[in-house]
Structure formats: C-alpha cells, structure tokens
Design a protein around this motif. Sequence first.
Motif, PDB file in Angstrom:
ATOM      1  N   UNK A   1      80.331  11.818  15.974  1.00  0.00           N
ATOM      2  CA  UNK A   1      80.844  10.495  16.335  1.00  0.00           C
ATOM      3  C   UNK A   1      80.986   9.614  15.093  1.00  0.00           C
ATOM      4  N   UNK A   2      79.980   9.624  14.241  1.00  0.00           N
ATOM      5  CA  UNK A   2      80.026   8.942  12.951  1.00  0.00           C
ATOM      6  C   UNK A   2      80.191  10.030  11.915  1.00  0.00           C
ATOM      7  N   UNK A   3      81.368  10.125  11.334  1.00  0.00           N
ATOM      8  CA  UNK A   3      81.694  11.260  10.486  1.00  0.00           C
ATOM      9  C   UNK A   3      80.710  11.456   9.342  1.00  0.00           C
ATOM     10  N   UNK A   4      80.280  12.689   9.157  1.00  0.00           N
ATOM     11  CA  UNK A   4      79.412  13.060   8.042  1.00  0.00           C
ATOM     12  C   UNK A   4      80.198  13.961   7.101  1.00  0.00           C
TER      13      UNK A   4
ATOM     14  N   UNK B   1      85.588  -4.748   6.410  1.00  0.00           N
ATOM     15  CA  UNK B   1      84.162  -5.010   6.497  1.00  0.00           C
ATOM     16  C   UNK B   1      83.429  -4.617   5.227  1.00  0.00           C
ATOM     17  N   UNK B   2      84.015  -3.708   4.441  1.00  0.00           N
ATOM     18  CA  UNK B   2      83.375  -3.238   3.220  1.00  0.00           C
ATOM     19  C   UNK B   2      83.380  -4.269   2.092  1.00  0.00           C
ATOM     20  N   UNK B   3      84.181  -5.312   2.226  1.00  0.00           N
ATOM     21  CA  UNK B   3      84.143  -6.341   1.182  1.00  0.00           C
ATOM     22  C   UNK B   3      82.933  -7.257   1.358  1.00  0.00           C
TER      23      UNK B   3
ATOM     24  N   UNK C   1      82.519  13.236   1.843  1.00  0.00           N
ATOM     25  CA  UNK C   1      81.175  12.737   1.554  1.00  0.00           C
ATOM     26  C   UNK C   1      80.690  11.933   2.757  1.00  0.00           C
ATOM     27  N   UNK C   2      79.407  11.684   2.799  1.00  0.00           N
ATOM     28  CA  UNK C   2      78.837  10.896   3.894  1.00  0.00           C
ATOM     29  C   UNK C   2      79.023   9.412   3.584  1.00  0.00           C
ATOM     30  N   UNK C   3      79.775   8.725   4.445  1.00  0.00           N
ATOM     31  CA  UNK C   3      80.038   7.303   4.238  1.00  0.00           C
ATOM     32  C   UNK C   3      79.447   6.453   5.353  1.00  0.00           C
ATOM     33  N   UNK C   4      78.384   6.967   5.996  1.00  0.00           N
ATOM     34  CA  UNK C   4      77.758   6.201   7.054  1.00  0.00           C
ATOM     35  C   UNK C   4      77.182   4.886   6.560  1.00  0.00           C
TER      36      UNK C   4
ATOM     37  N   UNK D   1      85.157   4.366   6.140  1.00  0.00           N
ATOM     38  CA  UNK D   1      84.435   3.904   7.330  1.00  0.00           C
ATOM     39  C   UNK D   1      84.204   5.061   8.290  1.00  0.00           C
ATOM     40  N   UNK D   2      82.985   5.591   8.287  1.00  0.00           N
ATOM     41  CA  UNK D   2      82.688   6.808   9.053  1.00  0.00           C
ATOM     42  C   UNK D   2      82.878   6.622  10.549  1.00  0.00           C
ATOM     43  N   UNK D   3      82.842   5.368  11.024  1.00  0.00           N
ATOM     44  CA  UNK D   3      83.010   5.137  12.458  1.00  0.00           C
ATOM     45  C   UNK D   3      84.466   5.252  12.899  1.00  0.00           C
ATOM     46  N   UNK D   4      85.384   5.454  11.967  1.00  0.00           N
ATOM     47  CA  UNK D   4      86.777   5.726  12.322  1.00  0.00           C
ATOM     48  C   UNK D   4      86.992   7.222  12.574  1.00  0.00           C
TER      49      UNK D   4
END
Length: 309
Positions: free
Chosen positions: A128-131, A174-176, A139-142, A94-97
Amino acid sequence: MRNAPRSEDIALAIRRRVFEHAMRNNGGYLSQACSAAEQLAFLYNEALMLGPSTMPMIPPPFGGVPSAQNPDYVTGAGYNGPATPEYDRLFIAPAHYALVAYACLIEVGRMAPEGLEMFNQDGSSVEMIGAEHSPGMEVHNGTLGIGLSTAAGLAWGRKRRGEPGEVCVFMSDGEVQEGQTWEAVQAAAHHEIGNLWALMDVNRQQCDGAMADVMKVGDIATKLRNFGAVVAEVDAHDLNALRQARATPHDGQPLIILAHSSPTKGMDFLMRRFPRLHYVRFKTAQERDEMNIAIARELGVDPIVLEDH
C-alpha cells in the motif's frame, strides 16, 4: 516520442482502475489518482527514456531485505527498465502514491492487472505504501522528503561518469515542508547537476488536510528559484503544457516542474470529503453506493458490481 495509446487515454484509464480498486476494497488513494494521473502517464508514456521491464508481469512475493544471505534481492525498479547508462531513472518519492503508480504500470504494459489483486496482502511486494521492493520503486521513500536527495546523488554520479541517461523525480508539494528537500535543491544547483529534473504534484493537500492549514509554504516557485533551480509552472492536467515545460532549458541547474493539480479532477463527487481527501474510506455502505454511481458516471463507466450486493 509519444507511444500509443495517448497519454491522455492512459490518464483516464488510471483513474478508472484506481476507482474500481477503491470501490472493491472499501476505499483507497482516490485523490492522488485525480491529481497525478496525467503526470504519471506523461512520465511513463513519453517523457522518460525507459527500457523494457526486466521484471515478471505478475510481481513476485516479498523476497526479504538486502543481505549477504539474500544475494538474489532486487528492487522494484526493474519495472522501469534496466539501470544502464543510456536509460533514464525514475524515483517515485511519495510512497503513498503507490496505487496510482501500479495502475500506471498496468496501463503502459509493464505489469499485469492481476498484480493489483496482490495489493496490501501479507507477503506481497505490491505494498500500500510503496517500498524499495514494490513495482516501480527503487528506494524506500516512506519518509516523505528524501526522494529528491537520493535522485540528486544518483544524478551527480551519472554526470561524473558521463552517462547520458537523466534522473527524474516524481514528488508532491507536501515535500517542501521538509528541510531535506531544500538542501537537495541547493546542492544540485551548487554542483551543477543539470541531468536532474522533477515533476511536483502541487495539489495543496497532505495527510492532515489542506497544506495551508498544516504549514503555510508561501511562494514555492520563488523559493525554488532562489535555491538555484529552474522552475516551470503548468496545469497538471494539460498534457501539452507538461510537454512544453519538460523542454525548458536548464543547463547546469535542476529543473522542477510545478504541476498545479486538482485532488478531485475527474471525480468531483469527492468534494463532499474536502479537505479530508488523503485516503478515502467509506463511512457507510450507502456512501459507497452513492460514490460508486456518481463517480462512475463522471468517468464514463458503469458502476462497479460489488460482491456484497
């Protein structure tokens, strides 16, 4: 083997650092620090076999995208250590973490505190949103939901090569709600990718509010088992429970630890915002002052001294 300081202390320090950052920057991902602090502390401080960071303590600026004209491009995974066979690999799905992950990197000595001052600045890799170029990211998980698939592919390759290092995914519940997650579990079970394990932050929240209000997902544990995973369920804020869950045998199957967490752990004042907790931005200066005093008291620190006061 656990390091010093204790993972429990690192978790508290993560919450304090994220809180301070949010106060100074008119908001932030506070609920993710509440729910995931123990989990990330556990991963970095004791659960994973990670080598020393290969990156500078102060993150370099964004160096451009991978291309033939950019041969020096590197991802932010170097903050997790070298990608050599004997070490584990970590995917933060979760890139927002990202803010919480950066705080953890600081607390375990892999990134300098000054790096957080670059957060969300133009030209910075501390996004802010990890890339994929952000500290701790590989890896990019946005696009939420692709992390487990990516990790499963890497784990399968490591298995075929006979590499001892395992592959771990930190992910959110949330990914489920994404079909790709279930395909990844099913494929990992079919190919007997037993060197793959995941720690899922089950906080029952997502960007649009409570998960149950957006899309009910039912009994996640039963579904995961039916798709072929070994599942352990724990209190996300109980480090001993996390340690026991990590030791769950899962020969030839992926292990998924469902870490049931509270999105207001350590910051109960946030319940005033429930269920809109995904990103907390202050509505008024008065609200920020109230939150500053109340949460500082909960975290056992002095209120943050703000420049505009």
